[in-house]
Design an enzyme around this catalytic site. Structure first.
Site, PDB file in Angstrom:
ATOM      1  N   ASP A  55       0.842  -1.191   0.000  1.00  0.00           N
ATOM      2  CA  ASP A  55       0.000   0.000   0.000  1.00  0.00           C
ATOM      3  C   ASP A  55       0.878   1.242   0.000  1.00  0.00           C
ATOM      4  OD1 ASP A  55      -2.963   1.038   0.801  1.00  0.00           O
ATOM      5  OD2 ASP A  55      -1.423   2.241   1.801  1.00  0.00           O
ATOM      6  N   TYR A  60       2.752   9.651   0.489  1.00  0.00           N
ATOM      7  CA  TYR A  60       3.800   8.975   1.257  1.00  0.00           C
ATOM      8  C   TYR A  60       5.193   9.166   0.663  1.00  0.00           C
ATOM      9  CZ  TYR A  60      -0.299   6.331   2.918  1.00  0.00           C
ATOM     10  OH  TYR A  60      -1.523   5.945   3.400  1.00  0.00           O
ATOM     11  N   LYS A  90      -2.944   5.920  -4.073  1.00  0.00           N
ATOM     12  CA  LYS A  90      -4.053   6.813  -3.728  1.00  0.00           C
ATOM     13  C   LYS A  90      -3.912   8.175  -4.409  1.00  0.00           C
ATOM     14  CE  LYS A  90      -4.061   4.672   0.845  1.00  0.00           C
ATOM     15  NZ  LYS A  90      -2.640   4.233   0.877  1.00  0.00           N
ATOM     16  N   HIS A 123      -7.920   9.376  -1.666  1.00  0.00           N
ATOM     17  CA  HIS A 123      -7.279   9.338  -0.348  1.00  0.00           C
ATOM     18  C   HIS A 123      -8.148   9.942   0.753  1.00  0.00           C
ATOM     19  CE1 HIS A 123      -2.978   9.211   1.505  1.00  0.00           C
ATOM     20  NE2 HIS A 123      -3.880   8.925   2.417  1.00  0.00           N
TER      21      HIS A 123
END
Length: 325
Positions: A55, A60, A90, A123
């Protein structure tokens, strides 16, 4: 488990062309102390010991090292084909505008060195001013999302084969209902905070009734994030159960979520803990232990306020949560 990979159970996602999703995955949201090399190394180790579900997200900043790890895993023979992996990314808030969804997905695919995603998620149920990428988001940059046009763009991404399935993250029952009212392709997944201290019973019932798989982030409390803490791992009830079972508190949390029919994304870059997190499928919680966990007082860890740069009660953020997530 040395020399033998753990068989991670899978579930068939709705509207996903028959794609199955492993019910335990590795998260890649990093702290400031971790860089791209640490991420790449950890992902390679995870693939080697049996993880197949990863994921990531634009937020990130781990799409590139994850892509590098996948390429190296293929070259080293840890996996024979990219198809053995399930990769989720996302759409960030600043790209949550109808005309920006497809370009955002294409950038993620480029950074991941992949031809397709297995799952692409919105997201957050909110947009922010396009052209910005700040985190936390400045409160003046928040915008209401045009759910219909953004979801239609997500559907186009699946129709083009650039993602096998689409879904959402941090969506309440109310906002899921809004999407379901017009979706030609319903959300396959809703990724939200779930752990024994925030069990999301109402949302679990809603998603089960509507064929939406819940995926848990922060199943251990997300210590090390902007908003996380050690309160889950320090919970007395969970410690008591772990001691009685001869398991770690982390294993009890992950097993509990699995027994609720929830997919779990857990982040650890420690090889020993990565292996430990896989060892939850050959034992069960007793009815009494499950009851004890169900009675733990509930409090949410991740709040909308944690994602804005100015703290305090912000009406638009509370509306984002609908008081449920």
């Amino acid at each position: 488990m040395d020399g033998e990979l753990v068989a991670i159970p899978e579930v068939l996602l709705v509207s996903s062309s028959g794609r199955k999703m492993p019910l335990l995955g590795m998260g890649t949201a990093t702290s400031q102390l971790e860089g791209s090399q640490e991420t790449k190394t950890a992902v390679l180790q995870a693939i080697e010991i049996g993880y197949r579900h990863f994921d990531t997200a634009k937020l990130y900043l781990t799409e590139e090292p994850l892509g590098e790890a996948i390429a190296e895993a293929l070259s080293r023979g840890f996996i024979k084909s990219r198809d053995e992996l399930f990769i989720t990314s996302k759409l960030w808030c600043s790209d949550a505008h109808a005309e920006l969804v497809l370009p955002a997905l294409k950038r993620s695919l480029r950074d991941l060195q992949l031809e397709y995603l297995d799952l692409y998620l919105i997201h957050w149920p909110v947009s922010s001013r396009s052209g910005t990428f700040e985190f936390p988001i400045n409160k003046e940059d928040f915008l209401p999302m045009d759910f219909k046009s953004v979801w239609e763009a997500m559907q186009d991404c699946q129709d083009l084969g650039l993602t096998k399935s689409i879904g959402v993250s941090n969506f309440s029952c109310k906002k899921l209902s809004d999407i379901l009212a017009f979706a030609k392709i319903p959300p396959a997944v809703n990724q939200v905070e779930i752990n024994p201290l925030w069990q999301q019973k109402k949302l679990r019932e809603f998603c089960k009734a509507n064929g939406i798989l819940l995926t848990a982030y922060a199943p251990l409390g997300a210590k090390g994030t902007l908003w996380g803490s050690n309160r889950v791992l320090e919970n007395k009830v969970l410690k008591e159960i772990a001691t009685a079972k001869g398991k770690s508190v982390a294993q009890v949390c992950l097993r509990w979520a699995y027994e609720q029919g929830v997919c779990v994304v857990v982040k650890s870059f420690n090889n020993g803990r990565m292996k430990e997190n896989l060892e939850i499928f050959n034992w069960t919680l007793s009815e009494e232990e499950s009851r004890m966990i169900s009675e733990i007082p509930q409090s949410r860890g991740c709040r909308g306020e944690d994602y804005i740069s100015e703290k305090g009660p912000i009406k638009t953020i509370e509306e984002l949560w609908d008081g449920e997530i």
